[in-house]
Write an enzyme that holds these catalytic residues in place. Structure first.
Site, short mmCIF file in Angstrom:
data_model
loop_
_atom_site.label_atom_id
_atom_site.label_comp_id
_atom_site.label_asym_id
_atom_site.label_seq_id
_atom_site.Cartn_x
_atom_site.Cartn_y
_atom_site.Cartn_z
N GLU A 267 -8.81 22.49 0.25
CA GLU A 267 -9.35 23.77 -0.23
C GLU A 267 -9.09 24.87 0.80
O GLU A 267 -8.84 26.03 0.43
CB GLU A 267 -10.85 23.66 -0.52
CG GLU A 267 -11.24 22.60 -1.58
CD GLU A 267 -10.50 22.73 -2.91
OE1 GLU A 267 -10.17 23.87 -3.31
OE2 GLU A 267 -10.25 21.69 -3.55
N HIS A 270 -5.77 26.31 0.06
CA HIS A 270 -5.84 27.27 -1.06
C HIS A 270 -6.41 28.61 -0.57
O HIS A 270 -5.91 29.67 -0.92
CB HIS A 270 -6.79 26.74 -2.15
CG HIS A 270 -6.19 25.72 -3.06
ND1 HIS A 270 -5.06 25.96 -3.81
CD2 HIS A 270 -6.59 24.46 -3.39
CE1 HIS A 270 -4.79 24.88 -4.55
NE2 HIS A 270 -5.69 23.95 -4.32
MG MG Z 1 -6.02 22.07 -5.53
#
Ligand code: MG
Length: 488
Positions: A267, A270
């Protein structure tokens, strides 16, 4: 460098104003979602769904405003700079999709998705696909109707894929999966697991220590807690409220620190993408990752190429009083299993190949919903050599179809492929990359990603971004070579 919008052009100005309002409504919607998944008391759900549906109606009305259509028409064919042209392209994509679908279909789809989710949960509880069958049938019918209304050239599946991975088609993806299936079988034959110790597994770490460790790793990556947070939710996710507020969530299982570590790194990857987008695009429709596949390439590169590498653990292993090699072996175990989210770097793509083939055949009306459990079993046996004993560990394991996300699965594999291709280029550019990782210095990596990928937001579609970074088209060979080097 990313050039600025030409705000002096009256039509660009119109599109920018609308785009910025949409960005704000999107941010408010995101905040409600984030709250619902993290802190909202359970009984808040009733009003929350109403608030979300009101915001989504406002968003839709604003997007299909006549002024949007007129401005797009006037700008098409004009000689524009790269940033303006991308603004027109992305606004047109959103506008066309929104105007081609009648409100009645949008409402029907929203209803089918909420019924779908409920019956999927119930079907999982009862371990019976038959409970979910009817609502999945309805979702597939509505999706087929959607492809007719939006239009497509070759396969209706192209139209659904386009929502998540614009610029790629079914015809391009099909041979990629065929190639991967063939190569992965060979890699699996050659790979042998090492005996491993349980270092990250087992009940050794309190929730507080898991939070501390994952936060330390995120900070090292360059995730700034002045621009982000890590909160608790049932499933980890990343959410963007604007250029300087991109948050992630995590979960802390009692006996599996590894799961929290790799979720945080994933994450975090991201989030760094969204945080690295140029200020020049701030608040516009271009201030977002360009496709789900490219987004996933950012999370997978950090998670797998970096986080599951030996140099990474040379830096972090002392914290666990273990040898880097022991943790490396523990986090790189390979096994052909039934569950996608537990899969390793090699077999993961077989799980995706199965879902891609099934959803494509459903949308092309080559197979029927009622036959899915059998088709699922047959493909798992053929590709992975395992057969699910029941529906819960088979066809019912993923939430995606229940919430109407069809055309989404391939972006997971595309993420792995893009990541390997970008990684190959990065290694050419950064001298002594492994030495930097071993010493916990990730700044050269983050700078490279910002320079080559993040800053552009959605200016380039995935196809053009790959071409720009790698001087080559998307090529699954990079990923296969990466797997061979690591696992064979
Ligand atoms: Mg992902």
């Amino acid at each position: 460098m990313v050039s600025q919008f030409t705000a002096t052009d009256p039509d660009i100005k119109v599109l920018l104003e609308i785009s910025e309002e949409l960005f704000d409504i999107g941010g408010a919607t995101a905040l409600l979602h984030w709250d619902q998944e993290t802190y909202m008391p359970p009984k808040g759900v009733l009003h929350r769904s109403r608030q979300l549906s009101t915001l989504s109606a406002i968003y839709h009305a604003r997007l299909i405003d006549q002024k949007t259509g007129e401005a797009i028409k006037k700008l098409e064919g004009k000689n524009l700079n790269e940033t303006d042209a991308a603004l027109v392209r992305e606004m047109k994509r959103a506008y066309d999709r929104a105007t081609r679908l009648p409100e009645s279909l949008v409402r029907e789809m929203a209803k089918a998705q909420s019924v779908g989710l409920e019956s999927w949960k119930e079907a999982r509880n009862q371990n019976k696909f038959s409970v979910f069958k009817g609502s999945l049938q309805k979702i597939i019918e509505l999706k087929i109707e959607e492809t007719r209304l939006i239009g497509y050239k070759d396969s209706p599946y192209d139209c659904l894929l386009d929502e998540y991975e614009p610029s790629l088609t079914t015809a391009q993806i099909e041979p990629i999966f065929e190639y991967l299936k063939k190569e992965i079988v060979q890699i699996l034959k050659k790979h042998k697991n090492k005996r491993t110790k349980e270092i990250l597994r087992g009940k050794k770490y309190s929730k507080n220590s898991m939070i501390k460790i994952t936060e330390a790793m995120l900070k090292r990556m360059g995730y700034d807690f002045e621009e982000g947070r890590q909160d608790l939710s049932a499933h980890p996710f990343t959410i963007n409220f604007g250029n300087h507020d991109v948050r992630i969530t995590n979960r802390y299982l009692k006996n599996d620190l590894g799961s929290s570590i790799f979720s945080a790194i994933h994450e975090g990857g991201h989030a760094l993408y969204e945080l690295g987008i140029s200020e020049n695009l701030g608040g516009s429709i271009l201030a977002a990752g360009t496709s789900l596949g490219i987004h996933e390439s950012q999370s997978r590169m950090w998670e797998n190429m970096i986080g599951r590498s030996l140099p990474y653990w040379k830096f972090w292993a002392p914290l666990f009083k273990a040898s880097p090699r022991e943790i490396y072996d523990e986090v790189n175990k390979v096994s052909s299993g039934l569950i996608r989210v537990d899969a390793d770097e090699i077999t993961y793509n077989l799980h995706i190949a199965i879902r891609f083939e099934i959803e494509k055949d459903l949308i092309e009306e080559k197979i029927k919903v009622i036959d899915l459990p059998e088709i699922w079993k047959e493909k798992y046996q053929r590709y992975l050599g395992v057969t699910p004993p029941d529906d819960a560990s088979g066809i019912l394991q993923d939430i995606h179809w229940a919430q109407g996300s069809i055309g989404y699965f391939p972006t997971y594999t595309l993420g792995n492929l893009y990541a390997a291709q970008f990684w190959h280029e990065m290694k050419k550019d950064i001298k002594d990359l492994n030495k930097h990782i071993e010493s916990g210095n990730f700044a050269p990596i983050l700078n490279w990603l910002r320079q080559n990928i993040h800053q552009y937001g959605s200016i380039y579609q995935a196809r053009d971004l790959v071409l720009k970074v790698s001087k080559n088209q998307l090529d699954p060979g990079y990923f296969v070579n990466y797997l061979k080097a690591k696992f064979c």
